[in-house]
Design an enzyme around this catalytic site. Structure first.
Site, PDB file in Angstrom:
ATOM      1  N   LYS A  13     -32.420 -14.781   4.956  1.00 27.89           N
ATOM      2  CA  LYS A  13     -31.001 -14.619   5.330  1.00 27.89           C
ATOM      3  C   LYS A  13     -30.657 -13.181   5.693  1.00 27.89           C
ATOM      4  O   LYS A  13     -30.010 -12.919   6.686  1.00 27.89           O
ATOM      5  CB  LYS A  13     -30.067 -14.936   4.142  1.00 27.89           C
ATOM      6  CG  LYS A  13     -29.930 -16.322   3.727  1.00 27.89           C
ATOM      7  CD  LYS A  13     -28.831 -16.460   2.679  1.00 27.89           C
ATOM      8  CE  LYS A  13     -28.925 -15.577   1.467  1.00 27.89           C
ATOM      9  NZ  LYS A  13     -30.010 -15.776   0.542  1.00 27.89           N
ATOM     10  N   ARG A  88     -21.537 -18.497  -3.450  1.00 29.80           N
ATOM     11  CA  ARG A  88     -22.736 -18.880  -4.189  1.00 29.80           C
ATOM     12  C   ARG A  88     -22.526 -20.148  -5.018  1.00 29.80           C
ATOM     13  O   ARG A  88     -23.443 -20.639  -5.640  1.00 29.80           O
ATOM     14  CB  ARG A  88     -23.037 -17.794  -5.179  1.00 29.80           C
ATOM     15  CG  ARG A  88     -24.162 -16.787  -5.111  1.00 29.80           C
ATOM     16  CD  ARG A  88     -25.363 -16.969  -4.357  1.00 29.80           C
ATOM     17  NE  ARG A  88     -26.437 -16.150  -4.860  1.00 29.80           N
ATOM     18  CZ  ARG A  88     -26.794 -14.969  -4.374  1.00 29.80           C
ATOM     19  NH1 ARG A  88     -26.146 -14.434  -3.370  1.00 29.80           N
ATOM     20  NH2 ARG A  88     -27.813 -14.329  -4.893  1.00 29.80           N
ATOM     21  N   ARG A 127     -42.342  -9.231  -0.561  1.00 24.47           N
ATOM     22  CA  ARG A 127     -41.261  -8.330  -0.139  1.00 24.47           C
ATOM     23  C   ARG A 127     -41.104  -7.188  -1.158  1.00 24.47           C
ATOM     24  O   ARG A 127     -40.937  -6.036  -0.789  1.00 24.47           O
ATOM     25  CB  ARG A 127     -39.962  -9.138  -0.037  1.00 24.47           C
ATOM     26  CG  ARG A 127     -38.735  -8.317   0.268  1.00 24.47           C
ATOM     27  CD  ARG A 127     -37.484  -9.165   0.381  1.00 24.47           C
ATOM     28  NE  ARG A 127     -36.944  -9.515  -0.925  1.00 24.47           N
ATOM     29  CZ  ARG A 127     -35.930 -10.352  -1.122  1.00 24.47           C
ATOM     30  NH1 ARG A 127     -35.385 -10.961  -0.096  1.00 24.47           N
ATOM     31  NH2 ARG A 127     -35.483 -10.607  -2.326  1.00 24.47           N
ATOM     32  N   ARG A 136     -36.901  -4.738  -6.649  1.00 27.26           N
ATOM     33  CA  ARG A 136     -35.605  -4.950  -7.280  1.00 27.26           C
ATOM     34  C   ARG A 136     -35.825  -5.366  -8.721  1.00 27.26           C
ATOM     35  O   ARG A 136     -36.838  -5.961  -9.048  1.00 27.26           O
ATOM     36  CB  ARG A 136     -34.865  -6.076  -6.539  1.00 27.26           C
ATOM     37  CG  ARG A 136     -34.214  -5.626  -5.277  1.00 27.26           C
ATOM     38  CD  ARG A 136     -33.764  -6.763  -4.405  1.00 27.26           C
ATOM     39  NE  ARG A 136     -33.129  -7.891  -5.091  1.00 27.26           N
ATOM     40  CZ  ARG A 136     -32.487  -8.856  -4.461  1.00 27.26           C
ATOM     41  NH1 ARG A 136     -32.379  -8.827  -3.143  1.00 27.26           N
ATOM     42  NH2 ARG A 136     -31.956  -9.859  -5.122  1.00 27.26           N
ATOM     43  N   ARG A 147     -33.480 -17.400 -10.583  1.00 25.61           N
ATOM     44  CA  ARG A 147     -32.628 -17.336  -9.379  1.00 25.61           C
ATOM     45  C   ARG A 147     -32.768 -18.605  -8.549  1.00 25.61           C
ATOM     46  O   ARG A 147     -31.790 -19.108  -7.990  1.00 25.61           O
ATOM     47  CB  ARG A 147     -33.007 -16.107  -8.545  1.00 25.61           C
ATOM     48  CG  ARG A 147     -32.430 -14.818  -9.126  1.00 25.61           C
ATOM     49  CD  ARG A 147     -33.159 -13.583  -8.605  1.00 25.61           C
ATOM     50  NE  ARG A 147     -33.026 -13.373  -7.185  1.00 25.61           N
ATOM     51  CZ  ARG A 147     -33.848 -12.599  -6.481  1.00 25.61           C
ATOM     52  NH1 ARG A 147     -34.858 -11.981  -7.054  1.00 25.61           N
ATOM     53  NH2 ARG A 147     -33.654 -12.437  -5.190  1.00 25.61           N
TER      54      ARG A 147
HETATM   55  P1  AMP Z   1     -28.857 -11.303  -3.554  1.00 27.21           P
HETATM   56  O1  AMP Z   1     -29.137  -9.914  -3.083  1.00 27.21           O
HETATM   57  O2  AMP Z   1     -27.945 -12.060  -2.629  1.00 27.21           O
HETATM   58  O3  AMP Z   1     -30.114 -12.060  -3.885  1.00 27.21           O
HETATM   59  O4  AMP Z   1     -28.040 -11.178  -4.929  1.00 27.21           O
HETATM   60  C1  AMP Z   1     -28.601 -10.529  -6.051  1.00 27.21           C
HETATM   61  C2  AMP Z   1     -27.816 -10.888  -7.289  1.00 27.21           C
HETATM   62  O5  AMP Z   1     -26.465 -10.424  -7.165  1.00 27.21           O
HETATM   63  C3  AMP Z   1     -27.682 -12.369  -7.594  1.00 27.21           C
HETATM   64  O6  AMP Z   1     -28.815 -12.898  -8.274  1.00 27.21           O
HETATM   65  C4  AMP Z   1     -26.434 -12.376  -8.464  1.00 27.21           C
HETATM   66  O7  AMP Z   1     -26.703 -11.898  -9.776  1.00 27.21           O
HETATM   67  C5  AMP Z   1     -25.573 -11.341  -7.769  1.00 27.21           C
HETATM   68  N1  AMP Z   1     -24.745 -11.945  -6.712  1.00 27.21           N
HETATM   69  C6  AMP Z   1     -24.813 -11.721  -5.384  1.00 27.21           C
HETATM   70  N2  AMP Z   1     -23.900 -12.437  -4.718  1.00 27.21           N
HETATM   71  C7  AMP Z   1     -23.225 -13.147  -5.657  1.00 27.21           C
HETATM   72  C8  AMP Z   1     -22.167 -14.090  -5.611  1.00 27.21           C
HETATM   73  N3  AMP Z   1     -21.610 -14.472  -4.450  1.00 27.21           N
HETATM   74  N4  AMP Z   1     -21.735 -14.614  -6.790  1.00 27.21           N
HETATM   75  C9  AMP Z   1     -22.253 -14.247  -7.970  1.00 27.21           C
HETATM   76  N5  AMP Z   1     -23.270 -13.386  -8.088  1.00 27.21           N
HETATM   77  C10 AMP Z   1     -23.761 -12.825  -6.943  1.00 27.21           C
END
Ligand code: AMP
Length: 191
Positions: A13, A88, A127, A136, A147
């Site tokens: 994405k 989410r 990655r 990360r 996740r």
């Molecule tokens: P991502 O970079 O999109 O994989 O997000 C990393 C982490 O940020 C996720 O595992 C959540 O802990 C938090 N996070 C990101 N976007 C959201 C969202 N829309 N709602 C809740 N937590 C989020």
């Protein structure tokens, strides 16, 4: 153009959103990136989100809804935006609906990248290894498994929510990156 990119961790994405950002001159709004910046800056939101993110859970809805509501009011979003990592869960999707209708904005499309769950862990660990910023905190195998579970349980129903509104486009995220980009562009040209 107002878009949402949907897909599990490792679906590509972020990469695709960056490419579409350049082509259509609309910003990619990644809640994950914004939250990581808040964690690094040790803001109140960052301190609240840090441990939740490290274990791969979702931060509270009101936090991310507030972040997005503020962000889409900024000037660079006047022509549109790509939401990456938001909504989410269905509660966030419903809150987004309310927020957008209050701002008289409507979504053009939700692009879902479908990827076999078995390949995701391998993709993300690769990655993490290749990242110049280092891995990360939530790219450990344990957090990753969590996740993916959170995605299945809470985020996958968001696709049905938008399918019900007739704006979901599901594309094959298993193809080469350039091919996925071409498919997204073709889908966007149709709207
Ligand atoms: P991502 O970079 O999109 O994989 O997000 C990393 C982490 O940020 C996720 O595992 C959540 O802990 C938090 N996070 C990101 N976007 C959201 C969202 N829309 N709602 C809740 N937590 C989020």
């Amino acid at each position: 153009m107002k878009l949402i990119f949907l897909g599990p961790p490792g679906a590509g994405k972020g990469t695709q959103a960056q490419r579409i950002e350049e082509t259509f001159s609309i910003p990619q709004l990644s809640t994950g990136d914004m939250l990581r910046a808040a964690v690094a800056a040790e803001t109140a939101v960052g301190l609240q989100a840090k441990d939740i993110m490290a274990r791969g859970d979702l931060v509270p809805d009101e936090v991310v809804v507030g972040i997005i509501s503020d962000r889409i009011e900024q000037d660079d979003c006047a022509n549109g935006f790509i939401l990456d990592g938001f909504p989410r869960n269905v509660a966030q999707a419903e809150a987004l609906d309310v927020m957008l209708s209050e701002k008289s904005i409507s979504l053009d499309a939700v692009i879902e990248l479908a990827v076999d769950p078995e390949v995701l862990i391998g993709r993300i660990l690769k990655r993490a290894e290749e990242s110049v910023d280092g891995p990360r905190q939530d790219d450990t195998e344990e957090a990753l498994q969590h996740r993916l579970q959170v995605y299945e349980k809470q985020t996958a129903p968001v696709a049905d929510f938008y399918a019900g509104k007739g704006i979901l486009r599901t594309l094959d995220g298993m193809q080469e990156m350039d091919e996925v980009t071409a498919q997204i562009k073709a889908a966007l040209q149709e709207i």
